[in-house]
Motif scaffolding. Structure first.
Motif, PDB file in Angstrom:
ATOM      1  N   ALA A 181       0.933  -1.114   0.018  1.00 52.58           N
ATOM      2  CA  ALA A 181      -0.043  -0.020   0.117  1.00 52.58           C
ATOM      3  C   ALA A 181       0.816   1.242   0.024  1.00 52.58           C
ATOM      4  O   ALA A 181       2.017   1.290   0.411  1.00 52.58           O
ATOM      5  N   ASP A 182       0.231   2.460  -0.611  1.00 54.68           N
ATOM      6  CA  ASP A 182       0.968   3.517  -0.554  1.00 54.68           C
ATOM      7  C   ASP A 182       0.850   4.378   0.748  1.00 54.68           C
ATOM      8  O   ASP A 182       1.807   5.439   1.290  1.00 54.68           O
ATOM      9  N   ASP A 183      -0.223   4.016   1.491  1.00 53.07           N
ATOM     10  CA  ASP A 183      -0.499   4.471   2.809  1.00 53.07           C
ATOM     11  C   ASP A 183      -0.452   3.454   4.020  1.00 53.07           C
ATOM     12  O   ASP A 183      -1.099   2.478   3.714  1.00 53.07           O
ATOM     13  N   THR A 184       0.147   3.675   5.131  1.00 55.17           N
ATOM     14  CA  THR A 184      -0.085   2.713   6.411  1.00 55.17           C
ATOM     15  C   THR A 184      -1.399   2.333   6.547  1.00 55.17           C
ATOM     16  O   THR A 184      -1.726   1.127   6.937  1.00 55.17           O
ATOM     17  N   ALA A 185      -2.418   3.522   6.404  1.00 54.84           N
ATOM     18  CA  ALA A 185      -3.986   3.041   6.642  1.00 54.84           C
ATOM     19  C   ALA A 185      -4.484   2.128   5.794  1.00 54.84           C
ATOM     20  O   ALA A 185      -5.513   1.286   6.202  1.00 54.84           O
ATOM     21  N   ASP A 186      -3.902   1.625   4.701  1.00 53.16           N
ATOM     22  CA  ASP A 186      -4.243   0.806   3.728  1.00 53.16           C
ATOM     23  C   ASP A 186      -3.685  -0.705   3.713  1.00 53.16           C
ATOM     24  O   ASP A 186      -4.047  -1.587   2.949  1.00 53.16           O
ATOM     25  N   HIS A 187      -2.717  -0.801   4.703  1.00 51.88           N
ATOM     26  CA  HIS A 187      -2.043  -2.088   4.817  1.00 51.88           C
ATOM     27  C   HIS A 187      -2.598  -3.013   5.783  1.00 51.88           C
ATOM     28  O   HIS A 187      -3.039  -2.384   7.057  1.00 51.88           O
ATOM     29  N   ALA A 188      -2.997  -4.270   5.337  1.00 53.34           N
ATOM     30  CA  ALA A 188      -3.662  -5.198   6.554  1.00 53.34           C
ATOM     31  C   ALA A 188      -2.540  -6.013   6.897  1.00 53.34           C
ATOM     32  O   ALA A 188      -1.793  -6.918   6.137  1.00 53.34           O
ATOM     33  N   MET A 189      -2.287  -6.238   8.240  1.00 55.59           N
ATOM     34  CA  MET A 189      -1.625  -7.107   8.928  1.00 55.59           C
ATOM     35  C   MET A 189      -1.961  -8.307   8.941  1.00 55.59           C
ATOM     36  O   MET A 189      -3.378  -8.635   9.020  1.00 55.59           O
ATOM     37  N   HIS A 190      -1.036  -9.597   8.659  1.00 56.89           N
ATOM     38  CA  HIS A 190      -1.782 -10.432   8.799  1.00 56.89           C
ATOM     39  C   HIS A 190      -1.550 -11.293  10.386  1.00 56.89           C
ATOM     40  O   HIS A 190      -0.538 -10.526  11.188  1.00 56.89           O
TER      41      HIS A 190
END
Length: 342
Positions: A216-225
């Motif tokens: 993702a370009d922004d941390t808000a859009d990253h999904a952690m496993h």
């Protein structure tokens, strides 16, 4: 926050392909909130801490979770990520387009697994056939799952079965080592004991998601496993008591830190914990459990650089990484260490 804010240039020669020998001979960069950085060694750790402080280790044990095999005439690779039950594992599959639900993958040594389901993130649920425990099957057919930045430069060998395991490893289930603890030796533990520094262990089975890049370009859009962890009640009680007495809790590795933060309530009390955590720590996070962190040097734009930036400040950590690069510290899983004391 923009992921590019956590980028930096790392010369390829700074990536360690083997650990320091002996393990506690590694270097250690001391990073405080302000002031000059200190170039030390891991053996200096007892002098960097105070009597009454407690080091918190992860006792997970890395299993040989990297499998190479075939589905018919197609080569596939599987990296186990997370246990589902006694015979099922979630796995990331290489050449996944050649594997469909219902197919049987053969991994050699009589080890076979049915691809039961393809999940939304592209990973598969693998059901391992037979009656032998899956751990036995993996010892027969699997390889240690070295990070891609090492495995891409040399072959995994028998030495890695020793090197990529901490002295605290007890609970089978990780597919990546809690690498900060790779630096510890019985001699270093004896020195810490003599200095009055305590230690506790918890369990977080590190998954293969730790190696995945942030796309993702922004941390808000990253999904952690998510990963499974456990903090025993008596461990939580002793940690709370140590902190109440004025001791600092120093997480050894980001895995220990993330589990401690997951197990801690808004009142700052660490509780018993057993289950999954997908905690994603970025700048602005308010730490509740830890007072410091011992950790290796991480990949540019990774979730772990974001975590250490949350603890110490982004500019401070990027400055520390520049110092480490200029002073030829060794990076990543087999590399040198840092002690972060906010």
């Amino acid at each position: 926050m923009k992921v590019d804010l956590f980028d930096f240039e790392l010369p390829v020669e700074r990536i360690a392909l083997r650990p320091a020998r002996p393990r506690d001979a590694a270097r250690m960069l001391i990073v405080r909130e302000s002031g000059p950085f200190e170039d030390r060694g891991v053996r200096d750790l007892p002098q960097m801490l105070r009597a009454g402080d407690v080091l918190v280790f992860n006792d997970t044990r890395v299993i040989p979770a990297q499998l190479e095999g075939r589905r018919g005439d197609a080569k596939i690779g599987a990296t186990l990520h997370k246990r589902i039950d006694l015979r099922r594992w979630q796995a990331f599959v290489r050449n996944a387009k050649r594997l469909r639900p219902g197919d049987v993958a053969e991994f050699g040594g009589g080890v076979t697994a049915v691809a039961e389901e393809r999940l939304a993130d592209g990973s598969f649920v693998l059901f391992f056939e037979g009656e032998e425990p899956v751990e036995v099957l993996l010892e027969r057919a699997g390889r240690m799952p070295l990070p891609p930045y090492i495995a891409g430069k040399r072959d995994t060998d028998e030495q890695d079965r020793l090197d990529y395991q901490t002295m605290f490893a007890a609970e089978d289930g990780a597919v990546a080592a809690p690498t900060a603890a790779l630096h510890f030796t019985p001699e270093l533990i004896a020195a810490l004991d003599a200095a009055g520094i305590g230690r506790e262990t918890l369990t977080l089975h590190v998954g293969a998601g730790t190696f995945l890049p942030v796309k993702a370009d922004d941390t808000a859009d990253h999904a952690m496993h998510s990963e499974w962890g456990r903090v025993e009640r008596d461990v939580a009680d002793r940690l709370n008591a140590a902190r109440k007495a004025g001791g600092r809790l120093i997480a050894v590795g980001t895995t220990s830190l993330r589990l401690l933060e997951s197990a801690t309530g808004d009142d700052g009390m660490i509780g018993e914990f057993s289950g999954d955590t997908d905690i994603f720590i970025t700048p602005g996070y308010q730490f509740r459990a830890v007072d410091g962190l011992m950790t290796n040097f991480h990949l540019p734009k990774s979730t772990l650089v974001m975590l250490v930036s949350a603890l110490m400040g982004r500019e401070r950590m990027l400055s520390a990484y520049r110092h480490a690069i200029e002073n030829e510290y060794r990076f990543y899983s087999y590399g040198d260490s840092s002690l972060l004391l906010p």
